[in-house]
Design a protein around this motif. Structure first.
Motif, PDB file in Angstrom:
ATOM      1  N   LEU A 175       0.827  -1.209   0.000  1.00 55.91           N
ATOM      2  CA  LEU A 175       0.000   0.000   0.000  1.00 55.91           C
ATOM      3  C   LEU A 175       0.860   1.256   0.000  1.00 55.91           C
ATOM      4  CD1 LEU A 175      -2.707  -1.069   2.630  1.00 55.91           C
ATOM      5  CD2 LEU A 175      -2.869  -1.159   0.142  1.00 55.91           C
ATOM      6  N   SER A 176       1.941   1.240   0.781  1.00 57.61           N
ATOM      7  CA  SER A 176       2.820   2.413   0.855  1.00 57.61           C
ATOM      8  C   SER A 176       3.479   2.695  -0.485  1.00 57.61           C
ATOM      9  CB  SER A 176       3.882   2.189   1.938  1.00 57.61           C
ATOM     10  OG  SER A 176       4.827   3.233   1.942  1.00 57.61           O
ATOM     11  N   ASN A 177       3.979   1.642  -1.155  1.00 58.40           N
ATOM     12  CA  ASN A 177       4.630   1.835  -2.452  1.00 58.40           C
ATOM     13  C   ASN A 177       3.648   2.319  -3.515  1.00 58.40           C
ATOM     14  OD1 ASN A 177       7.526   1.164  -2.446  1.00 58.40           O
ATOM     15  ND2 ASN A 177       6.850  -0.802  -1.647  1.00 58.40           N
ATOM     16  N   MET A 178       2.461   1.722  -3.546  1.00 57.52           N
ATOM     17  CA  MET A 178       1.512   2.030  -4.615  1.00 57.52           C
ATOM     18  C   MET A 178       0.831   3.377  -4.432  1.00 57.52           C
ATOM     19  SD  MET A 178      -0.296  -1.644  -5.317  1.00 57.52           S
ATOM     20  CE  MET A 178      -1.121  -1.025  -6.778  1.00 57.52           C
ATOM     21  N   VAL A 333       0.907  -1.760   9.499  1.00 54.80           N
ATOM     22  CA  VAL A 333       0.545  -1.417   8.118  1.00 54.80           C
ATOM     23  C   VAL A 333       1.092  -0.049   7.712  1.00 54.80           C
ATOM     24  CG1 VAL A 333      -1.396  -1.036   6.538  1.00 54.80           C
ATOM     25  CG2 VAL A 333      -1.501  -2.869   8.217  1.00 54.80           C
ATOM     26  N   ILE A 334       1.207   0.879   8.642  1.00 54.90           N
ATOM     27  CA  ILE A 334       1.578   2.255   8.292  1.00 54.90           C
ATOM     28  C   ILE A 334       3.012   2.598   8.708  1.00 54.90           C
ATOM     29  CG2 ILE A 334       0.952   4.678   8.517  1.00 54.90           C
ATOM     30  CD1 ILE A 334      -1.085   2.949   7.000  1.00 54.90           C
ATOM     31  N   PHE A 437      -6.958   2.270   9.209  1.00 56.69           N
ATOM     32  CA  PHE A 437      -6.246   1.323  10.061  1.00 56.69           C
ATOM     33  C   PHE A 437      -6.028   1.872  11.468  1.00 56.69           C
ATOM     34  CE2 PHE A 437      -5.217  -0.853   6.105  1.00 56.69           C
ATOM     35  CZ  PHE A 437      -5.294  -2.176   6.501  1.00 56.69           C
ATOM     36  N   PHE A 438      -6.070   3.180  11.632  1.00 52.68           N
ATOM     37  CA  PHE A 438      -5.919   3.758  12.971  1.00 52.68           C
ATOM     38  C   PHE A 438      -7.137   3.459  13.836  1.00 52.68           C
ATOM     39  CE2 PHE A 438      -5.813   7.162  16.172  1.00 52.68           C
ATOM     40  CZ  PHE A 438      -4.496   7.027  16.599  1.00 52.68           C
ATOM     41  N   VAL A 439      -8.298   3.331  13.217  1.00 56.30           N
ATOM     42  CA  VAL A 439      -9.524   3.044  13.977  1.00 56.30           C
ATOM     43  C   VAL A 439      -9.942   1.578  13.832  1.00 56.30           C
ATOM     44  CG1 VAL A 439     -10.340   5.415  13.778  1.00 56.30           C
ATOM     45  CG2 VAL A 439     -10.988   3.761  12.026  1.00 56.30           C
ATOM     46  N   HIS A 440      -9.054   0.747  13.258  1.00 56.72           N
ATOM     47  CA  HIS A 440      -9.389  -0.660  13.020  1.00 56.72           C
ATOM     48  C   HIS A 440      -8.793  -1.537  14.116  1.00 56.72           C
ATOM     49  CE1 HIS A 440      -9.914  -4.519  11.113  1.00 56.72           C
ATOM     50  NE2 HIS A 440      -8.610  -4.687  10.975  1.00 56.72           N
TER      51      HIS A 440
END
Length: 456
Positions: A175-178, A333-334, A437-440
């Motif tokens: 996700l970061s790369n794309m 993830v982040i 993702f912060f609220v997941h």
């Protein structure tokens, strides 16, 4: 007699002028038989051949010159040539804090910061090695060692049984790369070149988009089996399918490498290769700063040091989640991929600002493809060897995020052009993903880290 010599000189000059005029007429007639396109192509090919010969000569001169340089010169170039290396002491400091206090929040933060310059220097050493291997192999090396940080962190997490951290960190790298890396590259290039439309090789982008969609397929079926409860043997069929699909994906990635490096190399020629460089351009004057073997030695040293810090980083994730009040999913993830992609991020932006978008796409989309088609299946196989039940069931939320991301990027790449607005769209999409993702809350990781608690 003087008059005779003067007359003879005038006759001789007239004869020379006539021969020059006749020669120019003949040359004009010869050029009129050739189309301007072929003339331009011939000129570009001659320029390209000249540049290649000059580069080869520079490399030969460099190789003979560098043998006399000392180890101290290499250390000075690699360690003391950039300001980001001021963050290197944070790595040993993280180990010291772990030994003295064991505060997981500080150990995680210091390890994270300490890995940033190592990842950047790893990218630098790879670029230096690429001078001696060629552009295509160099791009592959750049993607491979650019992803080395994420793979090392994943293997250590897999060794400790933190399967969800492995899955989420690899997903976050894609996700970061794309979204973030490619978005910043498009945005920076669009701001620098506001008066022209930047273009890239559409055929190569389409092939990579197809591979990413294949990776989504590999992740989607195990998750669908799990959540629809349609497995023949609950829990076992999902794992068996993941291992089979991983082997197929590894075969597909090997075929892709053959396709890229041997079979269809013409598809991966940059669209602006052969174009005349602007006057005063220094691109052709680029030369390696360290030798080939020194680059290999530095790659080994940096990879080993990243491995050491990765072990402390993984051990501190659970405590850091409690200390920093952040979900483990957000950290995995982040935060971890942003650190691991530091070198790729800087390289993609730099090449986009030089109007070399094909290299930027090779760094961003190429790294995403390598993680999706090699990194994730490789970790499944390694987990299989270790006896860890690593599978391709990335849970519904993560799989849906990846699916939508691949679709968005594929649509933006299909016309072969870029501008700052496309880059801004990708960056904003990444902000939405980060906030999500912060609220997941990931029930699977809660059960994994706290086995006594039932998984909801």
């Amino acid at each position: 007699m003087d008059d005779n010599s003067t007359t003879m000189a005038r006759v001789h000059s007239h004869v020379e002028m006539g021969s020059l005029e006749q020669r120019s007429v003949l040359e004009f007639e010869d050029e009129s038989l050739v189309s301007p396109v072929s003339v331009a192509a011939k000129a570009h090919s001659n320029n390209a051949a000249l540049r290649r010969s000059i580069s080869a000569a520079r490399l030969d001169d460099f190789g003979t010159k560098f043998t006399s340089n000392s180890v101290l010169d290499s250390i000075k170039i690699v360690v003391f040539s950039t300001k980001i290396n001021l963050l290197m002491p944070f790595g040993p400091l993280a180990i010291l804090v772990h030994k003295l206090s064991g505060h997981h929040g500080w150990v995680f933060f210091l390890s994270l910061v300490g890995i940033i310059p190592l990842a950047e220097r790893l990218g630098y050493a790879t670029e230096q090695l690429a001078f001696f291997t060629g552009a295509t192999v160099g791009g592959l090396l750049n993607a491979t060692f650019g992803n080395a940080t994420e793979l090392i962190i994943s293997i250590y997490a897999l060794k400790t049984g933190m399967i969800r951290v492995v899955q989420q960190s690899l997903l976050g790298s894609i996700l970061s790369n794309m979204l973030l890396v490619l978005g910043c590259a498009f945005f920076s290039g669009g701001i620098v070149f506001t008066n022209k439309e930047q273009v890239f090789n559409k055929a190569a982008a389409v092939v990579n988009s197809g591979l990413l969609l294949m990776a989504v397929m590999g992740l989607l079926f195990p998750a669908t089996l799990h959540f629809t409860h349609t497995e023949v043997h609950f829990g076992k069929s999902e794992l068996a399918l993941s291992r089979f699909s991983s082997c197929v994906m590894l075969v597909a990635y090997a075929a892709y490498l053959f396709f890229q490096l041997k079979s269809q190399k013409i598809l991966y020629v940059p669209v602006n290769e052969g174009e005349s460089q602007p006057e005063g351009s220094t691109d052709d004057e680029e030369a390696p700063e360290i030798s080939k073997w020194e680059a290999i030695v530095w790659l080994s040293i940096l990879t080993a040091w990243i491995s050491v810090l990765s072990e402390y980083l993984v051990d501190a994730i659970e405590g850091a989640s409690d200390a920093l009040k952040m979900p483990i999913a957000f950290i995995s993830v982040i935060l971890l991929p942003i650190v691991g992609n530091a070198a790729e991020h800087a390289s993609a932006i730099m090449f986009a600002m030089k109007d070399k978008l094909d290299i930027s796409l090779g760094v961003a989309i190429g790294s995403s493809t390598q993680i999706a088609m090699f990194g994730i299946p490789f970790c499944v196989v390694v987990g299989w060897i270790m006896g860890r039940p690593m599978d391709l069931n990335f849970q519904l939320f993560e799989t849906a995020t990846l699916f939508i991301t691949v679709l968005v990027v594929a649509f933006l790449l299909q016309d072969g052009t870029s501008n700052y607005f496309k880059g801004l769209m990708l960056i904003l999409c990444y902000l939405i993903v980060a906030a999500s993702f912060f609220v997941h809350i990931d029930p699977a990781s809660v059960g994994e880290l706290n086995p006594s608690e039932p998984v909801k």
